[in-house]
Each structure stands twice: as structure tokens, then as C-alpha cells.
Design an enzyme around this catalytic site. Sequence first.
Site, PDB file in Angstrom:
ATOM      1  N   LYS A  14       0.825  -1.213   0.000  1.00 32.73           N
ATOM      2  CA  LYS A  14       0.000   0.000   0.000  1.00 32.73           C
ATOM      3  C   LYS A  14       0.863   1.268   0.000  1.00 32.73           C
ATOM      4  O   LYS A  14       0.620   2.176  -0.778  1.00 32.73           O
ATOM      5  CB  LYS A  14      -0.884   0.071   1.269  1.00 32.73           C
ATOM      6  N   ARG A 156      11.881  -2.332  10.574  1.00 33.60           N
ATOM      7  CA  ARG A 156      10.968  -1.801  11.579  1.00 33.60           C
ATOM      8  C   ARG A 156      10.653  -2.885  12.593  1.00 33.60           C
ATOM      9  O   ARG A 156      10.485  -4.034  12.233  1.00 33.60           O
ATOM     10  CB  ARG A 156       9.665  -1.347  10.910  1.00 33.60           C
ATOM     11  N   ARG A 167      -0.095  -8.679  13.626  1.00 34.96           N
ATOM     12  CA  ARG A 167      -0.723  -7.663  12.772  1.00 34.96           C
ATOM     13  C   ARG A 167      -1.755  -8.297  11.832  1.00 34.96           C
ATOM     14  O   ARG A 167      -2.797  -7.726  11.562  1.00 34.96           O
ATOM     15  CB  ARG A 167       0.343  -6.911  11.969  1.00 34.96           C
TER      16      ARG A 167
HETATM   17  P1  AMP Z   1       1.568   0.949   8.802  1.00 36.15           P
HETATM   18  O1  AMP Z   1       2.828   1.682   8.470  1.00 36.15           O
HETATM   19  O2  AMP Z   1       0.385   1.517   8.089  1.00 36.15           O
HETATM   20  O3  AMP Z   1       1.687  -0.526   8.656  1.00 36.15           O
HETATM   21  O4  AMP Z   1       1.293   1.238  10.363  1.00 36.15           O
HETATM   22  C1  AMP Z   1       2.198   0.818  11.363  1.00 36.15           C
HETATM   23  C2  AMP Z   1       1.493   0.733  12.695  1.00 36.15           C
HETATM   24  O5  AMP Z   1       0.945   2.006  13.051  1.00 36.15           O
HETATM   25  C3  AMP Z   1       0.302  -0.217  12.733  1.00 36.15           C
HETATM   26  O6  AMP Z   1       0.699  -1.542  12.965  1.00 36.15           O
HETATM   27  C4  AMP Z   1      -0.503   0.370  13.885  1.00 36.15           C
HETATM   28  O7  AMP Z   1       0.053   0.033  15.125  1.00 36.15           O
HETATM   29  C5  AMP Z   1      -0.310   1.859  13.689  1.00 36.15           C
HETATM   30  N1  AMP Z   1      -1.367   2.431  12.813  1.00 36.15           N
HETATM   31  C6  AMP Z   1      -1.202   2.993  11.586  1.00 36.15           C
HETATM   32  N2  AMP Z   1      -2.375   3.398  11.075  1.00 36.15           N
HETATM   33  C7  AMP Z   1      -3.318   3.082  11.990  1.00 36.15           C
HETATM   34  C8  AMP Z   1      -4.728   3.214  12.039  1.00 36.15           C
HETATM   35  N3  AMP Z   1      -5.438   3.756  11.025  1.00 36.15           N
HETATM   36  N4  AMP Z   1      -5.371   2.762  13.155  1.00 36.15           N
HETATM   37  C9  AMP Z   1      -4.693   2.227  14.180  1.00 36.15           C
HETATM   38  N5  AMP Z   1      -3.376   2.044  14.183  1.00 36.15           N
HETATM   39  C10 AMP Z   1      -2.671   2.476  13.110  1.00 36.15           C
END
Ligand code: AMP
Length: 213
Positions: A14, A156, A167
Site C-alpha cells: 500500500k 521496523r 498484525r
Molecule cells: P503501517 O505503516 O500503516 O503498517 O502502520 C504501522 C502501525 O501504526 C500499525 O501496525 C498500527 O500500530 C499503527 N497504525 C497505523 N495506522 C493506523 C490506524 N489507522 N489505526 C490504528 N493504528 C494504526
Amino acid sequence: MMRFVLLGCPGVGKGTQASLLAKKLNIPKISTGDILRSAIEQKNPLGEKAKVYIHEGKLVPDDIVIEIIKERLKGKDCQRGFILDGFPRTTVQAEALTHITSVDIVFYLRVEKNELIKRLEGRRTCVQCAQMYHMEFNPPKKEGKCDDCGGKLIQRKDDERKTILHRFEQYDILTKPLLKHYQDQKLITEIDGLGGVSQIFQRILEFIKNDYL
Ligand code: AMP
């Protein structure tokens, strides 16, 4: 308007596709994950709150991310449109979004789970500019260094295997129901997420070319 949402399992690509699309259409990519990570790095109050959840692979509470998006979408740069990457992730967030703005297209990037685990484990992120790489599929020109800014590439904490599995679990329970939510609104466009980065991007462009290019 170009108000797009990118949906899909963690690691589906994404972020990468959102960046490409943002550049192509000259609209901002808004990633709650990036915003939260940068808050953690700055050690500000938002970062302190979000840190525990993110490092354990848990979702940050809805009210926190909803507030972030509400404020961010007020930005002048969002007037022609935006790409939401990683938001909404729960039905509560999707409901909240309908009160903040309309959405024109929800792209659902689809890839099988085993493939995704492989991808996530090989993923590396630039500590400075958050650009993503993959050791196998999209390696940087110089090992361990970002092509764009020369920053250090790291894995990360939430891309470690144990966290990845958690996740996925969270995705199945909390985010998957959004597919039906947006299907009911006839906003979903499914994109096959298997293949090279540019191949997948072409599939997205193919879909929007008549209306937006
Ligand atoms: P991502 O980079 O989008 O995979 O986000 C990394 C982490 O940030 C996720 O595993 C969540 O812990 C947190 N996170 C990001 N976006 C959201 C969201 N819309 N709602 C809740 N947690 C989020």
C-alpha cells in the site's frame, strides 16, 4: 476529486503504491503509520502514546488516529484530493471518515498471506525519509543506504515475524470488515497485488486513466 483510500493486508504494498500515485497525481499521500512513526522519533506526546501499541503490532486507539486524519485533511494541499494509506483500519474509523470527507475510490490490493509474510520480513525502511525497500524485490543501490536521501535502512520493529503474525490477526478481525463496508457503498476496486512494483502501479493507472489522467 481524487480522494482515494488504499486498503489491504499489512505488507501488501500500500505504502509503495500510495507514494507512486501521489507523485503521479501531485496530491499528498497521507499515512497514519508514517505520521505515528515520526511522532515516536520526535518523542512528542503523540509518539509516547502510540509507541507501545505500534511496537507490539497492535492498532493505535481509534480516537487518536481519527484526530490525526481530521487535522491533516484540513491541509491546503488536500484540496484537489489525497491518498489515504493505512487509514481507515477499523469500522469505527471508516464511519468517522464519512463525517470528515467523501471518498471516490477505495483500492483493495490483494495478495495471499504466505507471500505477504515473505515480503514483510524482507522489508527495510529508511530512518530519515521512511522510503521502503525490499532486500529481494526492491533492493537499494547501496546496501543498507536509502537511494533518495542516504539515510540508514532498518527493519521496523513491527516487521519482525512475531509482530507480523499479530498484525495479520488484527487485520482479519478489525480491518477485513471494511471490505464489505466499502463494497456496500460500491467504492471498492480490487487490484491484483502480485507482481513487480511498476506492474501493480500500471494496474492502478489503467483503472483511473479515463477519469484522472
Ligand atoms: P503501517 O505503516 O500503516 O503498517 O502502520 C504501522 C502501525 O501504526 C500499525 O501496525 C498500527 O500500530 C499503527 N497504525 C497505523 N495506522 C493506523 C490506524 N489507522 N489505526 C490504528 N493504528 C494504526
